[in-house]
Design a protein around this motif. Structure first.
Motif, PDB file in Angstrom:
ATOM      1  N   GLN A 100       0.866  -0.864   0.254  1.00  9.86           N
ATOM      2  CA  GLN A 100      -0.094  -0.305   0.095  1.00  9.86           C
ATOM      3  C   GLN A 100       0.876   1.558  -0.110  1.00  9.86           C
ATOM      4  O   GLN A 100       0.290   2.370  -0.584  1.00  9.86           O
ATOM      5  N   HIS A 101       1.719   1.494   0.294  1.00  7.55           N
ATOM      6  CA  HIS A 101       2.646   2.943   1.137  1.00  7.55           C
ATOM      7  C   HIS A 101       4.117   2.574   0.460  1.00  7.55           C
ATOM      8  O   HIS A 101       4.796   3.370   0.545  1.00  7.55           O
ATOM      9  N   GLY A 102       4.306   1.217  -0.271  1.00  6.89           N
ATOM     10  CA  GLY A 102       6.379   1.425  -1.641  1.00  6.89           C
ATOM     11  C   GLY A 102       5.947   2.059  -1.829  1.00  6.89           C
ATOM     12  O   GLY A 102       4.722   2.525  -2.602  1.00  6.89           O
ATOM     13  N   GLU A 103       7.156   2.020  -3.000  1.00  2.72           N
ATOM     14  CA  GLU A 103       6.632   2.190  -4.574  1.00  2.72           C
ATOM     15  C   GLU A 103       6.951   1.079  -5.219  1.00  2.72           C
ATOM     16  O   GLU A 103       7.843   0.204  -4.617  1.00  2.72           O
ATOM     17  N   ALA A 104       6.474   1.383  -6.282  1.00  2.00           N
ATOM     18  CA  ALA A 104       6.757   0.210  -7.433  1.00  2.00           C
ATOM     19  C   ALA A 104       8.079   0.012  -8.196  1.00  2.00           C
ATOM     20  O   ALA A 104       9.298   1.377  -7.849  1.00  2.00           O
ATOM     21  N   ALA A 105       9.019  -1.507  -7.789  1.00  4.70           N
ATOM     22  CA  ALA A 105      10.638  -1.603  -8.120  1.00  4.70           C
ATOM     23  C   ALA A 105      10.650  -1.116  -9.363  1.00  4.70           C
ATOM     24  O   ALA A 105       9.657  -1.162 -10.627  1.00  4.70           O
ATOM     25  N   PRO A 106      11.712  -0.771  -9.938  1.00  6.01           N
ATOM     26  CA  PRO A 106      12.443   0.261 -10.838  1.00  6.01           C
ATOM     27  C   PRO A 106      13.321  -1.324 -11.427  1.00  6.01           C
ATOM     28  O   PRO A 106      13.478  -2.741 -10.832  1.00  6.01           O
ATOM     29  N   GLY A 107      12.932  -1.025 -12.505  1.00  5.30           N
ATOM     30  CA  GLY A 107      13.129  -2.040 -14.017  1.00  5.30           C
ATOM     31  C   GLY A 107      12.874  -3.180 -13.872  1.00  5.30           C
ATOM     32  O   GLY A 107      11.245  -3.336 -13.996  1.00  5.30           O
ATOM     33  N   PRO A 108      13.027  -4.952 -14.430  1.00 10.41           N
ATOM     34  CA  PRO A 108      12.043  -5.112 -14.985  1.00 10.41           C
ATOM     35  C   PRO A 108      12.035  -6.711 -13.486  1.00 10.41           C
ATOM     36  O   PRO A 108      12.403  -7.742 -13.560  1.00 10.41           O
ATOM     37  N   ALA A 109      11.604  -5.708 -12.876  1.00 13.05           N
ATOM     38  CA  ALA A 109      11.121  -7.102 -12.063  1.00 13.05           C
ATOM     39  C   ALA A 109      10.494  -7.512 -11.924  1.00 13.05           C
ATOM     40  O   ALA A 109       9.186  -6.571 -12.661  1.00 13.05           O
ATOM     41  N   PRO A 110      10.200  -8.724 -10.925  1.00 17.58           N
ATOM     42  CA  PRO A 110       9.085  -9.824 -11.648  1.00 17.58           C
ATOM     43  C   PRO A 110       7.622  -8.691 -10.780  1.00 17.58           C
ATOM     44  O   PRO A 110       8.059  -7.875  -9.988  1.00 17.58           O
ATOM     45  N   GLU A 111       6.563  -8.922 -11.219  1.00 18.54           N
ATOM     46  CA  GLU A 111       5.040  -8.393 -11.300  1.00 18.54           C
ATOM     47  C   GLU A 111       4.888  -8.225  -9.541  1.00 18.54           C
ATOM     48  O   GLU A 111       5.380  -9.265  -8.956  1.00 18.54           O
ATOM     49  N   GLU A 112       4.406  -7.699  -8.902  1.00 21.42           N
ATOM     50  CA  GLU A 112       4.088  -6.995  -7.645  1.00 21.42           C
ATOM     51  C   GLU A 112       5.064  -6.622  -6.588  1.00 21.42           C
ATOM     52  O   GLU A 112       4.845  -6.273  -5.953  1.00 21.42           O
ATOM     53  N   MET A 113       6.453  -6.618  -7.025  1.00 20.78           N
ATOM     54  CA  MET A 113       7.998  -6.193  -6.169  1.00 20.78           C
ATOM     55  C   MET A 113       7.193  -5.423  -6.337  1.00 20.78           C
ATOM     56  O   MET A 113       7.288  -4.057  -6.791  1.00 20.78           O
ATOM     57  N   ARG A 114       7.895  -4.264  -5.017  1.00 22.14           N
ATOM     58  CA  ARG A 114       7.736  -3.339  -4.366  1.00 22.14           C
ATOM     59  C   ARG A 114       9.144  -2.830  -3.760  1.00 22.14           C
ATOM     60  O   ARG A 114       9.642  -3.385  -2.858  1.00 22.14           O
ATOM     61  N   VAL A 115       9.177  -1.504  -3.765  1.00 23.07           N
ATOM     62  CA  VAL A 115       9.845  -1.436  -2.619  1.00 23.07           C
ATOM     63  C   VAL A 115       9.670  -1.142  -1.395  1.00 23.07           C
ATOM     64  O   VAL A 115       8.263  -0.057  -1.606  1.00 23.07           O
ATOM     65  N   ALA A 116      10.111  -0.946  -0.311  1.00 22.29           N
ATOM     66  CA  ALA A 116       9.616  -0.607   1.686  1.00 22.29           C
ATOM     67  C   ALA A 116       9.326   0.818   0.880  1.00 22.29           C
ATOM     68  O   ALA A 116      10.078   1.286   0.587  1.00 22.29           O
TER      69      ALA A 116
END
Length: 320
Positions: A160-176
């Motif tokens: 909910q409150h993290g950010e989308a993972a940059p680059g070609p990360a697997p779907e739904e990965m987020r940055v804390a």
């Protein structure tokens, strides 16, 4: 070491990227070494795909997605990273895969179980990822609740409150979330994630002193001074500080005293019967300086204590 990097013509469309390769004189098992960083199969910050691992990080330079894979033929770890923090993320890789992990003086030859576990886990290293605040938050969420509850809370709040993972990360990965983003989470979102006010207040207290937490990395890989500074955060005790420094600092001696399951696991593994915290510390004393290393060997062995006795009850804080 080799490196390459590049920047897109449109930074908004394609994030900055870089890659490096590290020779590994000693074997590295990524699964065993990085296992403490994962908060479950559905952790949005970490994902295993084939023989490689994806990990998101929030570095001093910004967010990053990191991909690591071992090239066994070349005796090397290959790393690629994307995002504003890609170079800073790559700087963290040597510590993540065991650089500086010194096991000199660690002798388990007199204990058959540990000796065999060490023999069968030659690629196990102690991880030092840095990023103290990022390691502290999930440890706080794990205080006095079941693993299921803690992982659900971490997954929900990061999504909910993290950010989308940059680059070609697997779907739904987020940055804390950043410390500021954690501090801005409304009370109802903590509640919906199943986090009680005591734990949310502790996360907010940690967020308010996040820069100071990061400065403890300059003090080394562990020790009382580091633990004391982390315990100075209201709501952070011995268990939470140990769970943090094991991952952030690579502390080879930090013991998670106060854990619901750990003493019994150590007791069954080392002497064939359950013990309490005092008994656990007594059993680990011969390996002082490397007590966390003993715990990692027990974990890597796949040993499990007998399945009987009371279990913690899962509490749904969202219902109150």
């Amino acid at each position: 070491m080799t490196s390459s990097g590049g920047a897109a013509h449109d930074p908004a469309a394609v994030p900055r990227s870089a890659s490096r390769t590290w020779a590994t004189p000693r074997p590295v098992d990524l699964a065993l070494t990085l296992r403490p960083l994962s908060r479950g199969r559905f952790d949005p910050t970490m994902r295993w795909v084939g023989s490689g691992v994806w990990r998101t990080l929030r570095t001093v330079d910004g967010t990053a997605t990191l991909h690591l894979e071992v090239d066994r033929g070349a005796g090397a770890v290959r790393a690629s990273a994307w995002g504003a923090g890609c170079d800073a993320a790559l700087d963290l890789v040597p510590g993540m895969v065991g650089e500086g992990d010194d096991d000199d003086g660690f002798d388990v030859s007199a204990h058959p179980f540990l000796h065999d576990a060490r023999r069968r886990s030659p690629g196990l290293r102690l991880v030092r990822v840095g990023l103290v605040f990022e390691m502290l938050v999930p440890a706080i969420l794990e205080q006095k609740v079941t693993t299921v509850e803690a992982r659900r809370a971490w997954r929900t709040l990061v999504a909910q409150h993290g950010e989308a993972a940059p680059g070609p990360a697997p779907e739904e990965m987020r940055v804390a979330p950043s410390p500021r983003a954690w501090s801005l989470i409304p009370s109802w979102d903590w509640h919906r994630a199943g986090v009680d006010p005591r734990r949310s207040r502790t996360v907010l207290a940690a967020a308010s002193v996040a820069p100071g937490l990061e400065r403890t990395l300059a003090l080394g890989r562990g020790g009382e001074e580091i633990a004391r500074k982390i315990r100075s955060v209201p709501g952070v005790g011995v268990w939470t500080a140990a769970e943090t420094t094991q991952r952030s600092h690579g502390d080879p001696d930090a013991v998670s005293v106060g854990d619901y399951h750990l003493p019994a696991l150590v007791g069954w593994a080392l002497v064939g019967e359950p013990v309490d915290d005092d008994g656990m510390l007594e059993l680990l004393e011969p390996w002082r300086g490397h007590r966390q290393r003993v715990m990692r060997l027990i974990e890597s062995s796949g040993f499990a204590k007998p399945k009987f006795g009371p279990r913690m009850t899962i509490q749904d804080h969202r219902a109150h």
